[in-house]
Design a protein around this motif. Structure first.
Motif, PDB file in Angstrom:
ATOM      1  N   ARG A  36       0.821  -1.213   0.000  1.00  0.00           N
ATOM      2  CA  ARG A  36       0.000   0.000   0.000  1.00  0.00           C
ATOM      3  C   ARG A  36       0.854   1.263   0.000  1.00  0.00           C
ATOM      4  O   ARG A  36       0.356   2.359   0.229  1.00  0.00           O
ATOM      5  CB  ARG A  36      -0.927   0.005   1.210  1.00  0.00           C
ATOM      6  N   ALA A  78      -5.309   0.952   9.474  1.00  0.00           N
ATOM      7  CA  ALA A  78      -4.543   0.404   8.352  1.00  0.00           C
ATOM      8  C   ALA A  78      -3.463  -0.548   8.859  1.00  0.00           C
ATOM      9  O   ALA A  78      -3.268  -1.638   8.307  1.00  0.00           O
ATOM     10  CB  ALA A  78      -3.919   1.532   7.533  1.00  0.00           C
ATOM     11  N   ASP A 111      -5.138  -3.791  10.411  1.00  0.00           N
ATOM     12  CA  ASP A 111      -5.603  -4.740   9.399  1.00  0.00           C
ATOM     13  C   ASP A 111      -4.440  -5.497   8.774  1.00  0.00           C
ATOM     14  O   ASP A 111      -4.561  -6.687   8.450  1.00  0.00           O
ATOM     15  CB  ASP A 111      -6.388  -4.000   8.314  1.00  0.00           C
ATOM     16  N   GLU A 164     -10.767 -10.931   3.084  1.00  0.00           N
ATOM     17  CA  GLU A 164     -10.221  -9.593   2.847  1.00  0.00           C
ATOM     18  C   GLU A 164     -10.140  -9.303   1.348  1.00  0.00           C
ATOM     19  O   GLU A 164     -10.498  -8.213   0.897  1.00  0.00           O
ATOM     20  CB  GLU A 164      -8.837  -9.485   3.472  1.00  0.00           C
ATOM     21  N   ARG A 165      -9.660 -10.267   0.585  1.00  0.00           N
ATOM     22  CA  ARG A 165      -9.539 -10.058  -0.864  1.00  0.00           C
ATOM     23  C   ARG A 165     -10.899 -10.035  -1.533  1.00  0.00           C
ATOM     24  O   ARG A 165     -11.140  -9.233  -2.437  1.00  0.00           O
ATOM     25  CB  ARG A 165      -8.673 -11.170  -1.456  1.00  0.00           C
ATOM     26  N   ARG A 192     -12.679  -6.779  -0.014  1.00  0.00           N
ATOM     27  CA  ARG A 192     -11.832  -5.590   0.110  1.00  0.00           C
ATOM     28  C   ARG A 192     -12.030  -4.918   1.468  1.00  0.00           C
ATOM     29  O   ARG A 192     -12.368  -3.732   1.561  1.00  0.00           O
ATOM     30  CB  ARG A 192     -12.113  -4.610  -1.026  1.00  0.00           C
ATOM     31  N   GLN A 228     -11.349  -3.119   4.880  1.00  0.00           N
ATOM     32  CA  GLN A 228     -10.430  -2.137   5.445  1.00  0.00           C
ATOM     33  C   GLN A 228     -11.073  -1.499   6.671  1.00  0.00           C
ATOM     34  O   GLN A 228     -12.081  -1.987   7.171  1.00  0.00           O
ATOM     35  CB  GLN A 228     -10.065  -1.065   4.401  1.00  0.00           C
ATOM     36  N   TRP A 229     -10.477  -0.420   7.165  1.00  0.00           N
ATOM     37  CA  TRP A 229     -11.014   0.333   8.295  1.00  0.00           C
ATOM     38  C   TRP A 229     -11.193  -0.521   9.555  1.00  0.00           C
ATOM     39  O   TRP A 229     -12.141  -0.375  10.300  1.00  0.00           O
ATOM     40  CB  TRP A 229     -12.335   0.999   7.947  1.00  0.00           C
ATOM     41  N   HIS A 279     -17.619   3.661   7.605  1.00  0.00           N
ATOM     42  CA  HIS A 279     -16.685   3.766   6.480  1.00  0.00           C
ATOM     43  C   HIS A 279     -17.037   2.725   5.410  1.00  0.00           C
ATOM     44  O   HIS A 279     -16.361   1.706   5.282  1.00  0.00           O
ATOM     45  CB  HIS A 279     -15.248   3.552   6.959  1.00  0.00           C
ATOM     46  N   GLY A 329     -16.726   2.990   2.230  1.00  0.00           N
ATOM     47  CA  GLY A 329     -15.786   3.030   1.122  1.00  0.00           C
ATOM     48  C   GLY A 329     -14.397   2.587   1.536  1.00  0.00           C
ATOM     49  O   GLY A 329     -14.160   2.162   2.673  1.00  0.00           O
ATOM     50  N   ALA A 330     -13.462   2.707   0.591  1.00  0.00           N
ATOM     51  CA  ALA A 330     -12.082   2.314   0.842  1.00  0.00           C
ATOM     52  C   ALA A 330     -11.333   3.428   1.563  1.00  0.00           C
ATOM     53  O   ALA A 330     -11.712   4.602   1.497  1.00  0.00           O
ATOM     54  CB  ALA A 330     -11.380   1.990  -0.473  1.00  0.00           C
ATOM     55  N   GLU A 331     -10.279   3.071   2.265  1.00  0.00           N
ATOM     56  CA  GLU A 331      -9.434   4.070   2.904  1.00  0.00           C
ATOM     57  C   GLU A 331      -8.745   4.917   1.832  1.00  0.00           C
ATOM     58  O   GLU A 331      -8.196   4.376   0.867  1.00  0.00           O
ATOM     59  CB  GLU A 331      -8.360   3.390   3.759  1.00  0.00           C
TER      60      GLU A 331
END
Length: 309
Positions: free
Chosen positions: A45, A123, A126, A201-202, A205, A207-208, A266, A268-270
Motif C-alpha cells: 500500500r 490500516a 488490518d 479480505e480479498r 476488500r 479495510q477500516w 466507512h 468506502g475504501a481508505e
C-alpha cells in the motif's frame, strides 16, 4: 500412536552464563514473522516498511508488560498469599504470560507508534491481523516444549503424552493417560484462520479495522472452546468460568461490534494508509492538478488592505 512430549531438557539450555528458554525462542520467532508479514502487506500500500520496526519497539515491550500483569492478576492465588515473595510478580523468566494481556498492551503500543508516524491505526491493525495468527501459531510450540496447554483425557491417536511427574499432571489419573494437545489444535485453528481472513479480505476488500475484527472473532471463538476443555492449571474465574474464557467472549463481542460500526461509518475504501497523505500519494492527475493550483496561487498578488481607518 500418540504425540510424545519432548525431553524436559529441551525446554531450556545454557549459552555461557545465559539460560535460553525454548518458549522465548518460539515467541521471538513469532514476533519476527509478524513483523515481516506486516511490513510486506503495508509495503503493497506504499507504506515505508521501516515503520514496522518503529511500531515493534513500542508494541512489544508494552505487550510483554501487560501480558505479565494480566497473568498475575488472573492467577492471584499463585502470587499473593501469606509469606509470598512479591518479587515473583516480576519473575517473567519463570513463565506466566497471557496472550490477551499482550494484545491489550500491544494495541496501545501500535496506537502510539502509528500516531507518531502519521499512520492510520486501522490500516496497520488490518495489516497485522493475519500476521498475529501466524505469530501465535509459532508461539504455541513453546507450550509443547514446556509440557503444558493440554486438555481432557483422550484415546485418539494424536493424544499428547504428559509425564506423571509433571506438576501439571491431573491428580488421580493413570500415568499412561493421554490428553488432547490443545497447543496443536490452536496452531491448526490459527493457520486456518489466516487463510480464511485473507480470502475474505480479498473477496470483500475489507479495510477500516474490519480485518482486525475478523481476527478477534475467529480467535475468540477458538480460544473459548480450547479453554473450556483445558485441564492443566489455568486462570482464575468468575461464576466458575476461567478469566480466559470471559476474555474470549469479550474478544468476539468487540470484533462483531467493530465490524458493524466500521462498516457503517466507512463503507468506502481508505483514501490512504497515512493520516495526512503526501502529494505523491495522490493519483498522477490529481497531483499534477494540485501542483498547478498551488503554483498559480503563489503568483496571485496579495489582497488589498480594506481597512477604513
Amino acid at each position: 500412536m500418540s504425540i510424545p512430549s519432548p525431553p524436559p531438557q529441551f525446554a531450556q539450555f545454557q549459552i555461557g552464563p545465559l539460560t535460553v528458554h525454548a518458549y522465548a525462542l518460539c515467541i521471538l520467532s513469532g514476533i519476527i514473522a509478524a513483523a515481516l508479514i506486516t511490513a510486506r502487506r503495508l509495503g503493497r500500500r506504499g507504506v515505508d516498511r521501516g515503520i514496522v520496526l518503529d511500531v515493534v519497539l513500542w508494541a512489544v515491550p508494552l505487550g510483554i508488560v501487560c501480558a505479565r500483569f494480566y497473568h498475575v492478576f488472573t492467577h492471584v492465588g499463585d502470587y499473593f498469599y501469606p509469606g509470598a515473595n512479591l518479587w515473583n510478580v516480576f519473575a517473567i523468566w519463570d513463565g506466566g504470560n497471557a496472550l490477551y494481556g499482550s494484545l491489550l498492551g500491544g494495541a496501545l503500543g501500535v496506537y502510539i507508534a502509528c500516531r507518531r508516524a502519521g499512520l492510520r491505526f486501522w490500516a496497520f491493525a488490518d495489516a497485522l491481523a493475519p500476521a498475529l495468527l501466524v505469530a501465535q501459531s509459532l508461539g504455541r510450540f513453546g507450550n509443547y516444549f514446556n509440557h503444558e496447554l493440554f486438555g481432557l483425557p483422550t484415546t485418539l491417536p494424536w493424544g499428547l503424552q504428559i509425564e506423571a511427574t509433571n506438576p501439571k499432571f491431573p491428580a488421580g489419573m493413570p500415568p499412561d493417560t493421554l490428553f488432547h494437545p490443545l497447543f496443536l489444535y490452536e496452531i491448526i485453528w490459527n493457520l486456518v484462520g489466516v487463510a480464511l481472513i485473507l480470502l475474505l479480505e480479498r473477496r470483500f476488500r475489507l479495510q477500516w479495522g474490519r480485518v482486525l475484527a475478523l481476527y478477534l472473532i475467529w480467535y475468540g471463538l477458538g480460544r473459548s472452546w480450547l479453554e473450556a476443555i483445558r485441564i492443566d492449571p489455568t486462570s482464575d474465574g468468575w461464576l466458575g468460568i476461567p478469566a480466559n474464557v470471559w476474555a474470549s467472549f469479550a474478544a468476539v463481542a468487540v470484533g462483531i461490534t467493530l465490524f458493524i460500526v466500521q462498516a457503517r461509518r466507512h463503507p468506502g475504501a481508505e483514501p490512504s494508509p497515512y493520516l495526512r497523505p503526501a502529494l505523491t500519494d495522490l493519483k498522477p492527475q490529481a497531483a499534477e492538478r494540485t501542483t498547478v493550483e498551488l503554483s498559480g496561487a503563489d503568483r496571485q498578488p496579495p489582497p488589498r488592505d480594506r481597512c477604513n481607518c
